[in-house]
Design a protein around this motif. Structure first.
Motif, PDB file in Angstrom:
ATOM      1  N   MET A 143       0.844  -1.181   0.000  1.00 22.01           N
ATOM      2  CA  MET A 143       0.000   0.000   0.000  1.00 22.01           C
ATOM      3  C   MET A 143       0.886   1.241   0.000  1.00 22.01           C
ATOM      4  SD  MET A 143      -3.041   0.737   2.615  1.00 22.01           S
ATOM      5  CE  MET A 143      -3.656   2.327   2.894  1.00 22.01           C
ATOM      6  N   CYS A 144       0.602   2.181  -0.899  1.00 25.32           N
ATOM      7  CA  CYS A 144       1.385   3.411  -1.004  1.00 25.32           C
ATOM      8  C   CYS A 144       0.896   4.429   0.017  1.00 25.32           C
ATOM      9  CB  CYS A 144       1.246   4.014  -2.394  1.00 25.32           C
ATOM     10  SG  CYS A 144       1.946   3.012  -3.691  1.00 25.32           S
ATOM     11  N   LYS A 145       1.837   5.106   0.620  1.00 24.38           N
ATOM     12  CA  LYS A 145       1.474   6.164   1.545  1.00 24.38           C
ATOM     13  C   LYS A 145       1.279   7.462   0.763  1.00 24.38           C
ATOM     14  CE  LYS A 145       2.779   8.441   5.739  1.00 24.38           C
ATOM     15  NZ  LYS A 145       3.418   8.279   7.011  1.00 24.38           N
ATOM     16  N   LYS A 146       0.172   8.143   1.026  1.00 23.38           N
ATOM     17  CA  LYS A 146      -0.136   9.389   0.339  1.00 23.38           C
ATOM     18  C   LYS A 146       0.265  10.562   1.223  1.00 23.38           C
ATOM     19  CE  LYS A 146      -3.917   7.372  -2.209  1.00 23.38           C
ATOM     20  NZ  LYS A 146      -5.349   7.383  -2.475  1.00 23.38           N
ATOM     21  N   LYS A 147       0.834  11.578   0.602  1.00 24.18           N
ATOM     22  CA  LYS A 147       1.279  12.757   1.316  1.00 24.18           C
ATOM     23  C   LYS A 147       0.609  13.987   0.717  1.00 24.18           C
ATOM     24  CE  LYS A 147       5.250  15.648   2.080  1.00 24.18           C
ATOM     25  NZ  LYS A 147       6.492  16.107   1.543  1.00 24.18           N
ATOM     26  N   ARG A 148       0.133  14.859   1.595  1.00 29.19           N
ATOM     27  CA  ARG A 148      -0.419  16.117   1.118  1.00 29.19           C
ATOM     28  C   ARG A 148       0.723  17.111   0.955  1.00 29.19           C
ATOM     29  NH1 ARG A 148      -5.091  18.146   4.814  1.00 29.19           N
ATOM     30  NH2 ARG A 148      -3.295  18.442   6.137  1.00 29.19           N
ATOM     31  N   VAL A 194      -2.855  15.783  -2.970  1.00 28.20           N
ATOM     32  CA  VAL A 194      -2.372  14.498  -2.496  1.00 28.20           C
ATOM     33  C   VAL A 194      -1.324  13.997  -3.473  1.00 28.20           C
ATOM     34  CG1 VAL A 194      -2.995  12.111  -1.982  1.00 28.20           C
ATOM     35  CG2 VAL A 194      -4.541  13.971  -1.363  1.00 28.20           C
ATOM     36  N   GLN A 195      -0.151  13.688  -2.949  1.00 26.58           N
ATOM     37  CA  GLN A 195       0.958  13.132  -3.737  1.00 26.58           C
ATOM     38  C   GLN A 195       1.087  11.657  -3.388  1.00 26.58           C
ATOM     39  OE1 GLN A 195       2.642  15.405  -5.806  1.00 26.58           O
ATOM     40  NE2 GLN A 195       1.083  16.792  -5.062  1.00 26.58           N
ATOM     41  N   VAL A 196       1.339  10.824  -4.366  1.00 27.28           N
ATOM     42  CA  VAL A 196       1.495   9.388  -4.136  1.00 27.28           C
ATOM     43  C   VAL A 196       2.964   9.048  -4.041  1.00 27.28           C
ATOM     44  CG1 VAL A 196       1.018   7.079  -5.002  1.00 27.28           C
ATOM     45  CG2 VAL A 196      -0.637   8.892  -5.326  1.00 27.28           C
TER      46      VAL A 196
END
Length: 66
Positions: free
Chosen positions: A1-6, A64-66
């Protein structure tokens, strides 16, 4: 699972380079580039949203950046 970053993103064409975002950023992730517009350092930005809330021109948003 990829962590998403704002991350903060500035609409540079509409930025008036007032420096409010620079002043409120707790991480120092924003700078004024050549006196023309705000620029976000993607490595330093943690996506807290303070710049978004304080921008008088409402030209900063969180993405949101992946």
């Amino acid at each position: 699972m990829c962590k998403k970053k704002r991350q903060a993103v500035v609409q540079t064409a509409d930025c008036v380079a007032c420096g409010t975002c620079v002043d409120v950023c707790p991480r120092g992730a924003l700078t004024i580039y050549r006196g023309s517009f705000a620029q976000v350092d993607a490595v330093v930005c943690v996506g807290c949203g303070r710049c978004v809330r304080e921008c008088p021109a409402s030209i900063i948003r969180l993405e949101v950046q992946v």
